[in-house]
Enzyme design. Structure first.
Site, PDB file in Angstrom:
ATOM      1  N   TYR A   1       1.747   6.993  -6.897  1.00  0.00           N
ATOM      2  CA  TYR A   1       1.211   6.466  -7.831  1.00  0.00           C
ATOM      3  C   TYR A   1       1.234   7.441  -9.486  1.00  0.00           C
ATOM      4  O   TYR A   1       1.299   8.860  -9.063  1.00  0.00           O
ATOM      5  CB  TYR A   1      -0.293   5.976  -8.353  1.00  0.00           C
ATOM      6  CG  TYR A   1      -0.832   5.202  -6.398  1.00  0.00           C
ATOM      7  CD1 TYR A   1       0.162   4.017  -6.279  1.00  0.00           C
ATOM      8  CD2 TYR A   1      -1.228   5.838  -5.607  1.00  0.00           C
ATOM      9  CE1 TYR A   1      -0.234   3.092  -5.290  1.00  0.00           C
ATOM     10  CE2 TYR A   1      -1.771   4.466  -4.833  1.00  0.00           C
ATOM     11  CZ  TYR A   1      -0.488   3.837  -4.277  1.00  0.00           C
ATOM     12  OH  TYR A   1      -0.784   3.323  -3.508  1.00  0.00           O
TER      13      TYR A   1
ATOM     14  N   HIS B   1       0.919  -5.717  -6.914  1.00  0.00           N
ATOM     15  CA  HIS B   1       1.504  -5.103  -6.503  1.00  0.00           C
ATOM     16  C   HIS B   1       2.020  -6.470  -5.086  1.00  0.00           C
ATOM     17  O   HIS B   1       3.149  -6.586  -4.809  1.00  0.00           O
ATOM     18  CB  HIS B   1       1.514  -4.388  -4.621  1.00  0.00           C
ATOM     19  CG  HIS B   1       2.131  -3.771  -3.624  1.00  0.00           C
ATOM     20  ND1 HIS B   1       1.190  -2.671  -2.584  1.00  0.00           N
ATOM     21  CD2 HIS B   1       3.483  -3.711  -3.463  1.00  0.00           C
ATOM     22  CE1 HIS B   1       2.717  -2.043  -2.799  1.00  0.00           C
ATOM     23  NE2 HIS B   1       3.713  -2.698  -2.734  1.00  0.00           N
TER      24      HIS B   1
ATOM     25  N   LYS C   1       0.531  -7.816   1.859  1.00  0.00           N
ATOM     26  CA  LYS C   1       0.324  -8.486   1.679  1.00  0.00           C
ATOM     27  C   LYS C   1      -0.566  -8.960   0.778  1.00  0.00           C
ATOM     28  O   LYS C   1      -1.027  -9.851  -0.175  1.00  0.00           O
ATOM     29  CB  LYS C   1       0.608  -9.605   2.945  1.00  0.00           C
ATOM     30  CG  LYS C   1       1.275 -10.208   3.129  1.00  0.00           C
ATOM     31  CD  LYS C   1       0.784 -10.854   4.428  1.00  0.00           C
ATOM     32  CE  LYS C   1       0.636 -10.495   5.915  1.00  0.00           C
ATOM     33  NZ  LYS C   1       0.735 -11.416   6.493  1.00  0.00           N
TER      34      LYS C   1
ATOM     35  N   CYS D   1      -2.123  -6.053  -1.135  1.00  0.00           N
ATOM     36  CA  CYS D   1      -2.578  -4.962  -1.773  1.00  0.00           C
ATOM     37  C   CYS D   1      -2.008  -5.797  -4.271  1.00  0.00           C
ATOM     38  O   CYS D   1      -1.309  -6.480  -3.732  1.00  0.00           O
ATOM     39  CB  CYS D   1      -1.729  -3.940  -2.278  1.00  0.00           C
ATOM     40  SG  CYS D   1      -1.481  -2.433  -2.999  1.00  0.00           S
TER      41      CYS D   1
ATOM     42  N   HIS E   1      -2.709  -1.363  -7.408  1.00  0.00           N
ATOM     43  CA  HIS E   1      -2.425  -1.220  -6.193  1.00  0.00           C
ATOM     44  C   HIS E   1      -4.083  -0.994  -6.314  1.00  0.00           C
ATOM     45  O   HIS E   1      -4.852  -1.054  -6.975  1.00  0.00           O
ATOM     46  CB  HIS E   1      -1.370  -0.119  -5.879  1.00  0.00           C
ATOM     47  CG  HIS E   1      -0.012  -0.411  -6.093  1.00  0.00           C
ATOM     48  ND1 HIS E   1       0.442  -0.365  -5.261  1.00  0.00           N
ATOM     49  CD2 HIS E   1       0.681   0.169  -6.702  1.00  0.00           C
ATOM     50  CE1 HIS E   1       2.280  -1.146  -5.473  1.00  0.00           C
ATOM     51  NE2 HIS E   1       1.964   0.295  -6.594  1.00  0.00           N
TER      52      HIS E   1
HETATM   53 ZN   LIG Z   1       0.102  -1.575  -3.373  1.00  0.00          ZN
END
Ligand SMILES: [Zn+2]
Length: 157
Positions: free
Chosen positions: A42, A119, A139, A141, A13
């Site tokens: 995360y 992601h 869209k 990441c 990410h």
């Molecule tokens: Zn992400």
């Protein structure tokens, strides 16, 4: 916090912050707590200077990718937006790439069989498991081609 029984995916990410912003794991934790999460979503955060910070315990279920949290570990690179325009961009520093390579190497060794992806490579699963992110973020990441990077580095994709 629930413990994962399996780890099939290493999901990369970005923080979707401008390149000049020196964001820390503590700040991201604050943002996620404000969104109602129990902790930072995360497992690891890589700061602009390449420092790797701990997020959730590695084997805990994260909150970073809707529909896949029970089987994935989430790594967040700080950055991802152009300083001037705020548009998604590969803004990551050499120190971050070096740290990412080492970290993913450790994770691949810890979780045999896990694949590396971004992601945006996982389609949103609207199953209401608690992660709602801005459409634009979903869209783009992590703002670079994670699978191409992992392939070049010799990691499983
Ligand atoms: Zn992400």
């Amino acid at each position: 916090m629930a413990v994962r029984s399996r780890t099939d995916l290493i999901v990369l990410h970005c923080s979707a912050t401008r390149a000049g912003q020196a964001v820390t794991a503590a700040q991201i934790r604050d943002w996620h707590l404000a969104r109602g999460f129990s902790d930072i979503g995360y497992h690891r955060v890589i700061r602009r200077d390449g420092t790797v910070e701990a997020g959730r315990p590695l084997d805990a279920v994260g909150a970073h990718v809707a529909g896949h949290n029970a089987r994935s570990v989430g790594v967040c690179l700080v950055g991802g937006l152009d300083d001037r325009t705020g548009a998604p961009a590969d803004t990551f520093t050499p120190a971050q790439w070096t740290a990412l390579r080492a970290l993913v190497g450790e994770l691949v060794a810890r979780y045999p069989g896990a694949r590396v992806l971004g992601h945006r490579d996982l389609s949103p699963d609207l199953d209401g498991d608690g992660v709602v992110e801005p459409r634009e973020w979903l869209k783009s990441c992590p703002c670079f081609d994670a699978r191409a990077w992992a392939w070049r580095e010799g990691f499983p994709v």
